[in-house]
Write an enzyme that holds these catalytic residues in place. Sequence first.
Site, PDB file in Angstrom:
ATOM      1  N   ASN A  88     -33.323  35.845 -95.721  1.00  0.00           N
ATOM      2  CA  ASN A  88     -32.526  36.917 -96.326  1.00  0.00           C
ATOM      3  C   ASN A  88     -31.146  37.009 -95.710  1.00  0.00           C
ATOM      4  O   ASN A  88     -30.968  36.722 -94.517  1.00  0.00           O
ATOM      5  CB  ASN A  88     -33.218  38.273 -96.154  1.00  0.00           C
ATOM      6  CG  ASN A  88     -34.443  38.415 -97.021  1.00  0.00           C
ATOM      7  OD1 ASN A  88     -35.551  38.088 -96.606  1.00  0.00           O
ATOM      8  ND2 ASN A  88     -34.253  38.893 -98.248  1.00  0.00           N
ATOM      9  N   TYR A 124     -38.862  44.608 -87.338  1.00  0.00           N
ATOM     10  CA  TYR A 124     -38.588  43.995 -86.048  1.00  0.00           C
ATOM     11  C   TYR A 124     -39.421  44.700 -84.979  1.00  0.00           C
ATOM     12  O   TYR A 124     -40.048  45.738 -85.242  1.00  0.00           O
ATOM     13  CB  TYR A 124     -37.095  44.083 -85.696  1.00  0.00           C
ATOM     14  CG  TYR A 124     -36.221  43.215 -86.558  1.00  0.00           C
ATOM     15  CD1 TYR A 124     -36.131  41.848 -86.336  1.00  0.00           C
ATOM     16  CD2 TYR A 124     -35.482  43.759 -87.611  1.00  0.00           C
ATOM     17  CE1 TYR A 124     -35.333  41.042 -87.126  1.00  0.00           C
ATOM     18  CE2 TYR A 124     -34.677  42.963 -88.403  1.00  0.00           C
ATOM     19  CZ  TYR A 124     -34.604  41.605 -88.160  1.00  0.00           C
ATOM     20  OH  TYR A 124     -33.813  40.799 -88.952  1.00  0.00           O
ATOM     21  N   ASP A 261     -35.773  25.555 -86.192  1.00  0.00           N
ATOM     22  CA  ASP A 261     -35.268  26.915 -86.363  1.00  0.00           C
ATOM     23  C   ASP A 261     -33.921  27.090 -85.678  1.00  0.00           C
ATOM     24  O   ASP A 261     -33.836  27.205 -84.456  1.00  0.00           O
ATOM     25  CB  ASP A 261     -36.294  27.904 -85.792  1.00  0.00           C
ATOM     26  CG  ASP A 261     -35.930  29.354 -86.053  1.00  0.00           C
ATOM     27  OD1 ASP A 261     -34.829  29.621 -86.561  1.00  0.00           O
ATOM     28  OD2 ASP A 261     -36.753  30.230 -85.739  1.00  0.00           O
TER      29      ASP A 261
END
Length: 373
Positions: A88, A124, A261
């Site tokens: 996102n 989170y 990542d």
Amino acid sequence: RNTMMSKLFLAALATAATAAPTKIPLAKDHNPERSLAHEHWLLKSKYGVHDPQPVPITNYMNAQYYGPIQLGTPAQDFKVIFDTGSSNLWVPGTKPWLLNHPRRYHSDKSSTYTKDGRAFKIQYGSGALQGVVDEDVMTLGGATARVQFGESTKEPGIQWQVAQFDGICGLGWPTIAVDGLEPPFFKLMDQKAVSKGSFAFYLTGTPGEGSELVLGGTDPAHHSGDFHYVPVTRKGYWQVLGDKVTVGGESVGTNIQAVIDSGTSLNAFPKSVAAAINAKLGCTPNFAGECMWKTCPAAGSLPDLVLTMGGKDFALSQEDYILNIQGVCLSGFMGLDVPPPLGPVWIFGDVFMRRWYTEFDAANARVGFAAAK
């Protein structure tokens, strides 16, 4: 007016689709408030790991790579982390409690803004980042597309307020996008704003400029030799099959699922594996989960870690995996047990990508690696 703007927008897209790859400079964020423990917290949040106890945070000069994007017309500038481990795009909104952000998205100042209004929420460790979904024009380098993104109205924890970046631009696959919003790069592909359906990261180990994100291909100036490609095994994170991982020639894992990542500073392996590797390297873990040496190891004294993919070896030397932070040497390997169905996975972050120039090829569902210059 709207018809004319639409024609100009389509003309810009047609030009971009035939252009050379777009190069986006990346800066390196050195933040004394971040630590390996804080990195651990962020990883747990992103990969769905939940611990009953909070993780203490100690300071160290960690790094994140961020770069520019523009939203709206006229363009509003933001600095975002380009993160292949999420999908996102979000930036700060204009709510009063976000006044610490020097750059905030003003929908009322953009002639190309379209209201969506759906609630936007990302969980989170310190709570939920909340906001609303907006739609507007995004420019990334020289590539432009209409995108849907989150405008945050509440950000959990002081770490978001003191960061050098404004938000996050997720470059993962659509399947892990919150609210089913199509990720920005896939929007660029769909609207033919890039010449090729891939992007590549060149990450340097020094502060400031020099790192680069390339959209629509690769930059031959940043690598030597040919790319070696391996197929994506699951379209969520950029996940590939690793034949094996060895340290000093001894196996520590076979047939692993490796996640590449860009939004992770370190390498995060299953806890038992990371503990065994760090024990072999001779560092000592502290209460915060960091593994450090009392005295920095002599050059060439520690073994290589080698990830084998598709029959080809990709090695990290101690110069690659030891972080020397103001004279304190810390291990670039940390433990993280990602639960099923996403895990177990082995996360290879910036420590790996600084050594191996990486192309994320969405059009062909593969990841390519070449030695970084």
